[in-house]
Each structure stands twice: as C-alpha cells, then as structure tokens.
Design an enzyme around this catalytic site. Structure first.
Site, PDB file in Angstrom:
ATOM      1  N   ASP B  69       0.818  -1.216   0.000  1.00 54.08           N
ATOM      2  CA  ASP B  69       0.000   0.000   0.000  1.00 54.08           C
ATOM      3  C   ASP B  69       0.855   1.270   0.000  1.00 54.08           C
ATOM      4  O   ASP B  69       0.333   2.378   0.140  1.00 54.08           O
ATOM      5  CB  ASP B  69      -0.975   0.002   1.179  1.00 54.08           C
ATOM      6  N   GLY B  75       9.360  -2.108  11.347  1.00 58.39           N
ATOM      7  CA  GLY B  75       9.986  -3.015  12.305  1.00 58.39           C
ATOM      8  C   GLY B  75       9.478  -2.752  13.716  1.00 58.39           C
ATOM      9  O   GLY B  75       8.489  -2.026  13.911  1.00 58.39           O
ATOM     10  N   ASP B  95       1.646  -4.326  11.894  1.00 55.16           N
ATOM     11  CA  ASP B  95       3.052  -4.649  11.636  1.00 55.16           C
ATOM     12  C   ASP B  95       3.403  -5.954  12.349  1.00 55.16           C
ATOM     13  O   ASP B  95       3.454  -6.007  13.592  1.00 55.16           O
ATOM     14  CB  ASP B  95       3.933  -3.495  12.152  1.00 55.16           C
ATOM     15  N   HIS B 116      -8.259   0.551  18.243  1.00 52.19           N
ATOM     16  CA  HIS B 116      -7.899   1.863  17.707  1.00 52.19           C
ATOM     17  C   HIS B 116      -7.974   1.860  16.173  1.00 52.19           C
ATOM     18  O   HIS B 116      -8.594   2.745  15.570  1.00 52.19           O
ATOM     19  CB  HIS B 116      -6.484   2.236  18.166  1.00 52.19           C
ATOM     20  N   HIS B 126      -7.534  10.741  14.345  1.00 54.92           N
ATOM     21  CA  HIS B 126      -6.902  10.800  15.665  1.00 54.92           C
ATOM     22  C   HIS B 126      -7.508  11.922  16.506  1.00 54.92           C
ATOM     23  O   HIS B 126      -7.808  13.005  16.002  1.00 54.92           O
ATOM     24  CB  HIS B 126      -5.392  11.013  15.526  1.00 54.92           C
TER      25      HIS B 126
END
Lengths: 88, 422
Positions: B69, B75, B95, B116, B126
């Site tokens: 995307d 990481g 992730d 969330h 947000h």
C-alpha cells in the site's frame, strides 16, 4: 520510514512530515529542502498542541520522548495531511 | 475527537483476517479482533460479522515492511499498525514485526491496537484527547479497558446511539455520550396546538441539551422543554424555579462533555450540575473563559470536534479548555466562514444527529458539518422555528411551499444526507 527513538532534529523532521505536520517534501532531508524557522516552529507547536504538551515550539526532551513512543501510522488530522480540512 | 469525513452506509459490517500473525494462535487473534470490534458495537447499532472468505468490508492483515500500500512498516516499535478510512476501503494492517500479545503487559497489546485501528476503519481520525482510544500514541497495556467519552461521542456522531442502550451509558464522565434527543425535531406536522408567547414571538435567547438529554429553549424569564416536534406539556416554566439562582434573559448556554451546563449573561457566567449551581457563581466570563468576550450571542459544543464555539456579532471564537491559551491567537474569525450563516445569531444547538442548528429571530438554519455549509433543502433554510421546533399551530412551515409536500421532501433530503458517505 523511521523507527526507533527520535533524538535529533532530522529524525523529528521526518516524524513531523510522516504524520502530517510538515509538507511531504520535508520527509526526505537528503533532498536539500530547507525549512524556514517559522514553518519548523509551527510544526513543532502543532504537534505539541495535538499531543497535549506545553506548546513551546522547541524540540525539547518531552517532545522527542513523545515522538519516540510507539504509535498508529495514520496521520494526525492536522496541517499537511491529505485529510486536512481546507476550510474551517 | 475528529471525524475523517467518510463512514459506512450500512451498519452490518463484515470482516476477515486474511493474514494471521506469526507468533499468536489463530483462535486468540479471532477472539481479540472480535473483542476489538465490540468496543464500537457496544455504543452503536453497528454489527461485525467474521467471514472466512469472499468480499468483506474490513480486511485485516498482519504484514511486515513494504506490503503493497506504499506505506511500509518500520519493524519493532515506531509505527504499530495503520488502517484506511471507509472511503479508502476500511482495511486494517498490523506490523507483524511487533510482538503482539494477549492479556499481557509484555509486547504490544493486540486488542488495544486493533480497537484503535478499527476506529479508523469506521471513519474516526486521531483525537487530541490524550485519554481517548483514538489518541495516536500507544499507552502500554491497560488490563481494564474503558472507552473514553470522546470516542463514544465520535462513533455515535457517525453511526448514532445504540438503540437498546440504557441510561447508564449517557453519563459523559463515565464513558457515555450525550443522547440523541434532538434528532431533527419536526418532520411530522406539529401535533400539539400551542397558543403561547413563543408562537407569537419565536425569537429565543438560548437553546441547549442537558446532560440527561433534554433539549431546553430559554426565552426571557421562562424556559421550554422541547419534545421531538413540539413543546412538552406544562411548559413554559420559570427559569428561576428550574435552575435556582439563574437569572432570566440568558445570552447563551451549552452543556460540556463533563456533563455540566454553562449559562452566560452579560459579563458573567454560571455553571450548573443538572439543576444545581455547581459552586459559587456567577463568575466573570473574562476569568473563566479567557479570550471570550462578554455579552455573547450564542454558544455551543460543536460535534465536529467537541470544542466550544462562541458567537457574537459577526465573529466567532473557538475555546478549548485543554489548551493554553484556550483561544488561539487566530481568533476571532468571521462568522461568514460558516457558509450560509448570518451574523448576530440568537442561539446555537450542539450537533447530535449530524447537524448543527443555529437560530436567529423567528428562523433557524440547519448546518451540515460534513459540507460545512447551511444545507440546501426544500423547503429551504432558514425555516420558521415556530412551526418546526415549537409545534405552533397556524404558523407557516415555509414560504410558498405546500406543507405536505414540504414535509415529504424534507424527510427525503435528510435521509439522503445521513446516508451520503463513502
């Protein structure tokens, strides 16, 4: 894409552009783009304001600590984000 | 809270987990994801049904690095997950380099992050309320999860209140929300014939929702409790009896997220907890609301962002009690920024059903928070308040439009706007 703690101005710059506080061009500090002081201060202030910190415009320890926290990758709805409002 | 601007048109949503994480049991992931969705279905009529295959509304994937995307993961730490708003498909990506955990202070709690991200999938941006689930930062494992009032208000602004919800969800201080009592008040012809001063002179001083969900109109030294399309029996009553210690001729009023109602008159303001004065009042506006002028026209908490807006003459001010200073230096701004609104308003009512209502003289304006303009409708706005809000007999519903037709078309217009989304 940045990971890990934010401890330098460059890292903060990447962070602020990644999450919509600075224009995307600032995301790549290697492109030679220069930010004027007002834009930078405003971006830091916007972040501090959104995050509920003292709004100083200074990249202080508390600001960098919050920038280093794990977070959601969606842009905050401010400034240069694609979802920012054009009119309020 | 902040709304992105799109939402799902349907409330029965489906999802599938098309790629599971490496280090968690599938059954645990299924459970946590379902639990994360239930955070939002608890306060709305949304339902979330898992599917094993086929097209779904929300697709969930645990992926690493670049995953197609254009927004690569980074990481361990940093960005944990991201999700797309409804208009962009609603998918949620996590992730998989993170150490996703269940009911453990170690690693990153899957339930919290998923709840969330699904907020984004449903249309929430947000929030700048730190305690909100939709705040962007991961706060660490919270063994007892409670959805913040800010989040409840946000999701209900998009999808409405849960139809079976009982009263205990309405306390703003305990993770509830203001009830949607001011759903467009008069799409059916007014039933109760009224012969009252408000029908002869519908100009009002102030209008607000109480924390309990009642809508009140103040006029002179009297107040009116509004029903869905008229005024409740037994009204008007004296303000001095309803809110002991409060004078008449109030300028403006609103109820804030803390459930307290604020009244403004001249240079002073009063704070009430329900019908009881909440301390030693009145106080000076300049002390309690730094940056806000005296002698206000109107005030409201805008549903678009939960902040307080004050109106006076041709200007408006935005007040955020959590910020220092609470009014930014860029205020006041011209009311003309609110497309279609006149200057010198009388009253403004907090958004509850997707609209904000402004009153001036004997008319009112319906403001669409999504288009950020006064709605185009038939009959057009402004419309007469006496007919549409106060149920007055023998008052016009519009100018030169057949009543029956007008009601039908107005209803249709409202429905289409409410469903006009992604």
């Amino acid at each position: 894409v940045q990971s890990g703690p934010v401890s330098t101005t460059t890292q903060a710059e990447i962070y602020l552009s990644q999450f919509g506080y600075l224009p995307a061009s600032a995301r790549n500090p290697a492109n030679g783009g220069l930010l004027d002081a007002n834009t930078w201060t405003k971006a830091v202030q916007d972040f501090q304001s959104f995050a509920g910190l003292n709004v100083t415009g200074e990249l202080d320890d508390e600001t960098m600590r919050l920038m280093s926290m794990p977070r959601c990758g969606v842009r905050d709805k401010v400034g240069f984000g694609t979802d920012s409002r054009s009119k309020r | 809270y902040a709304l992105q601007g799109s939402r799902w048109r349907v409330k029965a949503l489906t999802y599938k987990i098309s790629k599971y994480p490496k280090r968690l049991k599938r059954s645990d992931v299924d459970t946590e994801v379902a639990k994360a969705f239930s955070v939002w279905s608890e306060y709305t009529d949304l339902t979330f049904t898992p599917k094993a295959s086929g097209p779904v509304h929300i697709e969930i994937k645990f992926v690493e690095s670049e995953h197609g995307d254009g927004d690569a993961f980074d990481g361990v730490g940093g960005t944990l997950a991201h999700a797309f708003f409804p208009v962009f498909g609603g998918d949620a990506h996590f992730d998989d380099a993170e150490q996703w955990t269940v009911n453990s202070p170690r690693g990153t709690n899957l339930f919290q992050v998923a709840a969330h991200e699904f907020g984004h999938s449903l249309g929430l941006s947000h929030s700048d309320v730190r305690s909100a689930l939709m705040a962007p930062f991961y706060r660490g494992y919270e063994p007892v999860f409670k959805l913040d009032t800010d989040d409840v208000l946000a999701i209900q602004a998009l999808y409405g209140k849960k139809s079976t919800q009982n009263g205990n969800g309405l306390n703003p201080t305990s993770g509830g929300a203001f009830p949607r009592t001011t759903q467009r008040p008069a799409f059916t012809p007014p039933r109760a014939p009224r012969d009252d001063v408000i029908c002869k002179d519908p100009k009002i001083d102030a209008l607000f929702n109480s924390a309990e969900g009642q809508t009140y109109a103040f006029k002179g030294n009297k107040y009116y409790k509004l029903t869905e399309n008229s005024i409740a029996e037994g009204y008007p009553k004296l303000i001095a009896e309803g809110w002991p210690g409060l004078p008449g001729d109030i300028d403006a009023a609103f109820t804030y997220k803390n459930g307290k109602t604020y009244f403004f008159k001249g240079t002073k303001y009063w704070r009430y907890n329900g019908r009881q004065m909440d301390g030693d009042y009145p106080k000076e506006i300049s002390e309690g609301f730094t940056g806000i002028p005296d002698h206000l026209d109107a005030a409201m908490v805008w549903g678009g962002n939960g902040k307080i807006y004050f109106y006076k003459g041709s200007k408006f001010w935005r007040f955020d009690p959590l910020k220092r200073p609470p009014v930014k230096s860029s205020y006041p701004k011209p009311i003309s920024n609110w497309e279609g609104l006149p200057n010198s308003l009388d009253a403004a009512l907090q958004y509850t059903n997707g609209y904000t209502y402004f009153f001036k003289g004997d008319k009112y304006y319906r403001f669409n928070d999504r288009t950020f303009a006064v709605d185009s409708a038939d009959p057009p706005f402004p419309r007469p308040s006496a007919h549409w809000w106060f149920g007055c007999k023998n008052t016009p519903s519009s100018t030169g439009v057949d009543d029956h037709q007008a009601h039908d078309e107005a209803s249709e217009a409202d429905r289409s706007v409410m469903s006009n989304s992604a």
